[in-house]
Design a protein around this motif. Structure first.
Motif, mmCIF file in Angstrom:
data_model
loop_
_atom_site.group_PDB
_atom_site.id
_atom_site.type_symbol
_atom_site.label_atom_id
_atom_site.label_comp_id
_atom_site.label_asym_id
_atom_site.label_seq_id
_atom_site.Cartn_x
_atom_site.Cartn_y
_atom_site.Cartn_z
ATOM 1 N N GLY A 101 -15.495 -48.132 16.201
ATOM 2 C CA GLY A 101 -16.099 -46.815 16.262
ATOM 3 C C GLY A 101 -15.012 -45.759 16.352
ATOM 4 O O GLY A 101 -13.869 -46.045 16.714
ATOM 5 N N HIS A 102 -15.358 -44.552 15.998
ATOM 6 C CA HIS A 102 -14.416 -43.424 16.040
ATOM 7 C C HIS A 102 -15.117 -42.276 16.757
ATOM 8 O O HIS A 102 -16.188 -41.843 16.330
ATOM 9 C CB HIS A 102 -14.036 -42.985 14.628
ATOM 10 N N TRP A 103 -14.533 -41.801 17.852
ATOM 11 C CA TRP A 103 -15.090 -40.649 18.554
ATOM 12 C C TRP A 103 -13.967 -39.936 19.281
ATOM 13 O O TRP A 103 -12.821 -40.376 19.271
ATOM 14 C CB TRP A 103 -16.210 -41.047 19.509
ATOM 15 N N THR A 104 -14.302 -38.837 19.912
ATOM 16 C CA THR A 104 -13.317 -38.040 20.628
ATOM 17 C C THR A 104 -13.730 -37.919 22.081
ATOM 18 O O THR A 104 -14.845 -37.509 22.392
ATOM 19 C CB THR A 104 -13.202 -36.635 20.007
ATOM 20 N N LEU A 105 -12.823 -38.320 22.965
ATOM 21 C CA LEU A 105 -13.003 -38.099 24.389
ATOM 22 C C LEU A 105 -12.366 -36.759 24.737
ATOM 23 O O LEU A 105 -11.412 -36.328 24.075
ATOM 24 C CB LEU A 105 -12.327 -39.209 25.193
ATOM 25 N N PHE A 106 -12.867 -36.121 25.776
ATOM 26 C CA PHE A 106 -12.313 -34.853 26.230
ATOM 27 C C PHE A 106 -12.016 -34.962 27.712
ATOM 28 O O PHE A 106 -12.733 -35.634 28.453
ATOM 29 C CB PHE A 106 -13.316 -33.709 25.993
ATOM 30 N N GLY A 107 -10.950 -34.277 28.163
ATOM 31 C CA GLY A 107 -10.616 -34.330 29.572
ATOM 32 C C GLY A 107 -9.695 -33.220 30.008
ATOM 33 O O GLY A 107 -9.043 -32.571 29.192
ATOM 34 N N GLY A 108 -9.662 -33.022 31.320
ATOM 35 C CA GLY A 108 -8.754 -32.062 31.926
ATOM 36 C C GLY A 108 -9.244 -30.628 31.862
ATOM 37 O O GLY A 108 -10.274 -30.315 31.289
ATOM 38 N N GLU A 109 -8.471 -29.748 32.484
ATOM 39 C CA GLU A 109 -8.805 -28.321 32.576
ATOM 40 C C GLU A 109 -8.964 -27.661 31.216
ATOM 41 O O GLU A 109 -9.772 -26.766 31.045
ATOM 42 C CB GLU A 109 -7.728 -27.585 33.374
ATOM 43 N N ASN A 110 -8.168 -28.080 30.242
ATOM 44 C CA ASN A 110 -8.184 -27.431 28.931
ATOM 45 C C ASN A 110 -9.063 -28.153 27.915
ATOM 46 O O ASN A 110 -8.953 -27.893 26.722
ATOM 47 C CB ASN A 110 -6.750 -27.322 28.386
ATOM 48 N N ASN A 111 -9.906 -29.060 28.377
ATOM 49 C CA ASN A 111 -10.780 -29.823 27.472
ATOM 50 C C ASN A 111 -9.970 -30.482 26.355
ATOM 51 O O ASN A 111 -10.354 -30.460 25.192
ATOM 52 C CB ASN A 111 -11.869 -28.933 26.882
ATOM 53 N N THR A 112 -8.862 -31.075 26.714
ATOM 54 C CA THR A 112 -7.985 -31.721 25.742
ATOM 55 C C THR A 112 -8.732 -32.817 25.005
ATOM 56 O O THR A 112 -9.427 -33.631 25.620
ATOM 57 C CB THR A 112 -6.750 -32.312 26.454
ATOM 58 N N ALA A 113 -8.586 -32.834 23.675
ATOM 59 C CA ALA A 113 -9.239 -33.840 22.835
ATOM 60 C C ALA A 113 -8.355 -35.069 22.724
ATOM 61 O O ALA A 113 -7.149 -34.964 22.502
ATOM 62 C CB ALA A 113 -9.520 -33.269 21.454
ATOM 63 N N TYR A 114 -8.967 -36.236 22.872
ATOM 64 C CA TYR A 114 -8.282 -37.527 22.745
ATOM 65 C C TYR A 114 -9.048 -38.369 21.732
ATOM 66 O O TYR A 114 -10.035 -39.020 22.085
ATOM 67 C CB TYR A 114 -8.239 -38.253 24.095
ATOM 68 N N PRO A 115 -8.618 -38.378 20.464
ATOM 69 C CA PRO A 115 -9.304 -39.206 19.464
ATOM 70 C C PRO A 115 -9.178 -40.681 19.833
ATOM 71 O O PRO A 115 -8.139 -41.127 20.327
ATOM 72 C CB PRO A 115 -8.560 -38.913 18.167
ATOM 73 N N TYR A 116 -10.254 -41.427 19.588
ATOM 74 C CA TYR A 116 -10.260 -42.849 19.918
ATOM 75 C C TYR A 116 -10.890 -43.638 18.782
ATOM 76 O O TYR A 116 -11.917 -43.245 18.240
ATOM 77 C CB TYR A 116 -11.041 -43.112 21.211
ATOM 78 N N THR A 117 -10.259 -44.756 18.446
ATOM 79 C CA THR A 117 -10.817 -45.709 17.496
ATOM 80 C C THR A 117 -10.798 -47.066 18.176
ATOM 81 O O THR A 117 -9.763 -47.497 18.683
ATOM 82 C CB THR A 117 -9.984 -45.768 16.202
ATOM 83 N N GLY A 118 -11.940 -47.716 18.211
ATOM 84 C CA GLY A 118 -11.993 -49.027 18.837
ATOM 85 C C GLY A 118 -13.394 -49.427 19.201
ATOM 86 O O GLY A 118 -14.360 -48.981 18.590
ATOM 87 N N GLN A 119 -13.468 -50.288 20.215
ATOM 88 C CA GLN A 119 -14.749 -50.761 20.738
ATOM 89 C C GLN A 119 -14.768 -50.363 22.200
ATOM 90 O O GLN A 119 -14.773 -49.192 22.501
ATOM 91 C CB GLN A 119 -14.855 -52.272 20.531
ATOM 92 N N GLY A 120 -14.741 -51.330 23.096
ATOM 93 C CA GLY A 120 -14.572 -51.014 24.499
ATOM 94 C C GLY A 120 -13.100 -50.781 24.783
ATOM 95 O O GLY A 120 -12.247 -50.984 23.914
ATOM 96 N N ALA A 121 -12.778 -50.337 26.009
ATOM 97 C CA ALA A 121 -11.388 -50.034 26.327
ATOM 98 C C ALA A 121 -11.170 -50.020 27.833
ATOM 99 O O ALA A 121 -12.112 -49.974 28.605
ATOM 100 C CB ALA A 121 -10.995 -48.672 25.756
ATOM 101 N N VAL A 122 -9.898 -50.054 28.193
ATOM 102 C CA VAL A 122 -9.465 -49.705 29.538
ATOM 103 C C VAL A 122 -8.636 -48.441 29.383
ATOM 104 O O VAL A 122 -7.674 -48.412 28.600
ATOM 105 C CB VAL A 122 -8.636 -50.823 30.203
ATOM 106 N N LEU A 123 -9.032 -47.390 30.093
ATOM 107 C CA LEU A 123 -8.373 -46.094 30.018
ATOM 108 C C LEU A 123 -7.675 -45.809 31.340
ATOM 109 O O LEU A 123 -8.048 -46.360 32.374
ATOM 110 C CB LEU A 123 -9.396 -44.990 29.750
ATOM 111 N N SER A 124 -6.704 -44.917 31.299
ATOM 112 C CA SER A 124 -6.013 -44.476 32.500
ATOM 113 C C SER A 124 -5.894 -42.963 32.455
ATOM 114 O O SER A 124 -5.637 -42.392 31.399
ATOM 115 C CB SER A 124 -4.626 -45.125 32.558
ATOM 116 N N ILE A 125 -6.101 -42.315 33.610
ATOM 117 C CA ILE A 125 -5.950 -40.864 33.702
ATOM 118 C C ILE A 125 -5.310 -40.491 35.027
ATOM 119 O O ILE A 125 -5.315 -41.276 35.983
ATOM 120 C CB ILE A 125 -7.298 -40.121 33.587
#
Length: 166
Positions: free
Chosen positions: A131-155
Motif C-alpha cells: 500500500g502507499h499512503w502518507t503519515l503526518f506528524g509533529g507540530e508542522n504536520n510533516t508528511a512521511y510517505p510510506y510504502t508497505g504493509q504493516g510496520a514498526v515505526l519510531s518517533i
C-alpha cells in the motif's frame, strides 16, 4: 454499556488507565486496595478504539486505530484536559486494523506497531501486496510517505522524526 475495553496501563501509584471503543478512563486506587468508580478522561468518536496507552512523566500517550495522541498531565489531572494529535494518516478501512501497540525504547523514542491495513486486498501472498499512503506528524504536520504493509515505526515524544524501523 457501549464500551469494549481493549487497553490497560497502570502507573507506579496504582492508577489504572483503560481504553475502549470510544473513551479513555481512569480508576483511582482506594486505601483498601480496591478501585473507585471509573472516571472518563477523554471521549472519542465511535469506533476510535484505544489500542494502547503509554505513560511518560505525567503525560498519557494514547494509540488509537488510526492516530497517536498525547494528553498532557492526564496521569494526575482530571479536568480541563487537552489533547494533541502526534501522528495520523493511516488508512481507516476497517475499525480493527492498523495501529496496535507501542512501547518506549531505551533511547527515549516511542515505538509503534501497525497491522496491515490492506485487509481488503485478498491475496496476502502476492508480491505486489503493498500500500502507499502518507503519515503526518509533529507540530508542522510533516508528511512521511510510506510504502508497505504493516510496520514498526519510531518517533520522538513530541511526534517528530518519524522513522520506519521494520
Amino acid at each position: 454499556d457501549t464500551e469494549s475495553f481493549l487497553a490497560v496501563k497502570l502507573d507506579t501509584t496504582g492508577r489504572m488507565f483503560v481504553g475502549g471503543r470510544e473513551a479513555l478512563f481512569v480508576y483511582e486506587p482506594l486505601p483498601d486496595g480496591k478501585y473507585g468508580p471509573r472516571t472518563e478522561l477523554m471521549h472519542f468518536p465511535d469506533h476510535t478504539w484505544v489500542y494502547d496507552i503509554e505513560i511518560r512523566g505525567n503525560d498519557l500517550y494514547i494509540l488509537t486505530v488510526s492516530a497517536l495522541y498525547v494528553l498532557p498531565d492526564a496521569r494526575i489531572k482530571r479536568e480541563g484536559l487537552t489533547i494533541k494529535r502526534l501522528i495520523w494518516g493511516v488508512p481507516l478501512g476497517h475499525v480493527h486494523q492498523c495501529f496496535h501497540g507501542m512501547t518506549w525504547g531505551p533511547e527515549g523514542d516511542l515505538y509503534i506497531a501497525t497491522g496491515d491495513p490492506l485487509w481488503y486486498y485478498g491475496d496476502f501472498n502476492r508480491p505486489d501486496h503493498w500500500g502507499h499512503w502518507t503519515l503526518f506528524g509533529g507540530e508542522n504536520n510533516t508528511a512521511y510517505p510510506y510504502t508497505g504493509q504493516g510496520a514498526v515505526l519510531s518517533i520522538q515524544p513530541d511526534g517528530t522524526d518519524l522513522r520506519v524501523i521494520a
